[in-house]
Enzyme design. Sequence first.
Site, PDB file in Angstrom:
ATOM      1  N   ASP A  61       0.667  -1.214   0.109  1.00 53.43           N
ATOM      2  CA  ASP A  61      -0.026  -0.013  -0.350  1.00 53.43           C
ATOM      3  C   ASP A  61       0.712   0.998  -0.179  1.00 53.43           C
ATOM      4  O   ASP A  61       2.130   1.313   0.472  1.00 53.43           O
ATOM      5  CB  ASP A  61      -1.138   0.160   1.669  1.00 53.43           C
ATOM      6  CG  ASP A  61      -2.054   0.766   1.085  1.00 53.43           C
ATOM      7  OD1 ASP A  61      -2.889   1.113   1.997  1.00 53.43           O
ATOM      8  OD2 ASP A  61      -2.149   1.282  -0.180  1.00 53.43           O
ATOM      9  N   ASP A  69      -7.912  -7.530   1.986  1.00 55.22           N
ATOM     10  CA  ASP A  69      -6.732  -7.327   2.903  1.00 55.22           C
ATOM     11  C   ASP A  69      -7.570  -6.505   4.564  1.00 55.22           C
ATOM     12  O   ASP A  69      -8.556  -5.448   4.366  1.00 55.22           O
ATOM     13  CB  ASP A  69      -5.878  -5.803   2.398  1.00 55.22           C
ATOM     14  CG  ASP A  69      -6.164  -4.801   3.429  1.00 55.22           C
ATOM     15  OD1 ASP A  69      -6.695  -4.090   2.855  1.00 55.22           O
ATOM     16  OD2 ASP A  69      -5.230  -4.899   4.341  1.00 55.22           O
ATOM     17  N   CYS A  84     -12.922 -26.399  13.358  1.00 51.74           N
ATOM     18  CA  CYS A  84     -11.985 -26.234  12.741  1.00 51.74           C
ATOM     19  C   CYS A  84     -11.007 -27.171  12.345  1.00 51.74           C
ATOM     20  O   CYS A  84     -10.285 -28.326  13.280  1.00 51.74           O
ATOM     21  CB  CYS A  84     -11.092 -25.191  14.114  1.00 51.74           C
ATOM     22  SG  CYS A  84      -9.921 -24.300  12.626  1.00 51.74           S
ATOM     23  N   CYS A 122      -7.568 -26.540  12.337  1.00 48.33           N
ATOM     24  CA  CYS A 122      -6.137 -25.894  12.023  1.00 48.33           C
ATOM     25  C   CYS A 122      -5.034 -26.372  13.031  1.00 48.33           C
ATOM     26  O   CYS A 122      -5.617 -27.060  13.180  1.00 48.33           O
ATOM     27  CB  CYS A 122      -6.089 -24.420  12.224  1.00 48.33           C
ATOM     28  SG  CYS A 122      -6.198 -24.205  13.904  1.00 48.33           S
ATOM     29  N   CYS A 153      -6.303 -26.028  16.255  1.00 52.50           N
ATOM     30  CA  CYS A 153      -7.780 -26.702  17.018  1.00 52.50           C
ATOM     31  C   CYS A 153      -7.035 -27.597  16.734  1.00 52.50           C
ATOM     32  O   CYS A 153      -7.712 -28.922  18.024  1.00 52.50           O
ATOM     33  CB  CYS A 153      -8.511 -26.199  15.800  1.00 52.50           C
ATOM     34  SG  CYS A 153      -9.067 -24.140  16.392  1.00 52.50           S
ATOM     35  N   HIS A 205      -4.487 -19.817  13.986  1.00 50.69           N
ATOM     36  CA  HIS A 205      -6.269 -20.235  13.855  1.00 50.69           C
ATOM     37  C   HIS A 205      -6.812 -19.454  13.325  1.00 50.69           C
ATOM     38  O   HIS A 205      -7.614 -19.708  12.436  1.00 50.69           O
ATOM     39  CB  HIS A 205      -6.556 -19.912  14.750  1.00 50.69           C
ATOM     40  CG  HIS A 205      -8.010 -20.198  15.270  1.00 50.69           C
ATOM     41  ND1 HIS A 205      -9.050 -21.530  14.950  1.00 50.69           N
ATOM     42  CD2 HIS A 205      -9.383 -19.647  15.511  1.00 50.69           C
ATOM     43  CE1 HIS A 205     -10.350 -21.237  14.294  1.00 50.69           C
ATOM     44  NE2 HIS A 205     -10.861 -19.879  15.020  1.00 50.69           N
TER      45      HIS A 205
END
Length: 370
Positions: free
Chosen positions: A93, A266, A304, A306, A309, A335
């Site tokens: 940016d 974003d 989840c 991930c 988790c 996560h």
Amino acid sequence: MPVKIKIEKKEKHTRARLGKLTTPHGEVETPIFMPVGTQATVKTMTPEEVKETGGRLVLSNTYHLYLRPGHDLVKEAGGLHKFMNWDGPILTDSGGFQVFSLGPLRTITEEGVEFRSHIDGSKHFFTPEKVMEIEQALGADIAMAFDECAPYPCEKEYAVAALERTTRWAERCKRVHKREDQALFGIIQGGVFPDLRERSAKELLAMDFPGYGIGGLSVGEPKELMYEVLDQLMPIMPEDKPRYLMGVGSPDCLIEGVVRGVDMFDCVLPTRIARNGTVFTHNGKLTVRNAEYARDFRPMDQQCDCYACRNYSRAYIRHLIKTDEILGIRLTTIHNLHFIQHLMQNIRQAIREDRLLEYREDFLKVFNAG
Ligand SMILES: CNc1nc2c(CCNCC3CCCCC3)c3nc(N)[nH]c(=O)c3cc2[nH]1
């Protein structure tokens, strides 16, 4: 043309599109959520961990890297990809939003913006030309033009002035941007005024940028107003150019943005709230640092898969956060990034199957009920 989007499929009932964004550092699927790496790192994550959560394109920032460590140092290191060991696409940016967020610490003139560093109060002056020098030195695949983001609310006259300056600065950016392997995106402004949004879009579309940021939103306006601005703006956007809704957003905003034809997003939210001990779950947000989870031996989100988790309980992660153990915020960050990327994967699949509106209803019914 270093960056282009190929639309693979248009969802039958909405403006949503499934696409492939080609860049010098590889191709990514859109709609895409881009994790934020303000100071050349997605906070607490290694690049491998960012990839493992599903991150493919990361953001960094001209303002921050100019102040520390300096764009000349990053250039000497071989550019941002080498410096931060990220071999995928990067977007920087322009700092337009950062210097405008500095409030009284900045002075805007036609030439550029004088601002004081938030680190040591030293004086600096950003012009479109200076920002292009910085972004070309950093070497991201996509560089955003230097723009003026009007606050919300603001008088229409203010929004007109910011829009007109943004157009003039976009011209100045384009004139000095020489790097062939870097795509310069214009940023559409115009506040929450439909006629100004249309004017800003038309002036920037006439400059034929390879892609466009939709700026000036997610600045405190009600979400419904943001959606209304998108409803009016998106129909005049070219189909064959990426649309990047800047600074957005939360799970509901991501879905609503995709429905309206946004390709790129974003937001600092997933990583920022993770560091405060709050995570997204399918039933809404959960602040795992709260006492109620002290003896809760379930994973943060039972649906989840991930790394966090699969291997740790709420009780353990709460313990880590309460004792300032760094692993705690690393696990909540893993996560949250995984959660958002998994949401984007489900959104892309719903587009493929023309059932995005059903997906939106099912997801939000459970997420908002939490
Ligand atoms: C949060 N809402 C919001 N963000 C906006 C942003 C920033 C988008 N995120 C960039 C990252 C921020 C952290 C460091 C890495 C880059 C905006 N940026 C610009 N240039 N113009 C906007 O109108 C503009 C408008 C925005 N609205």
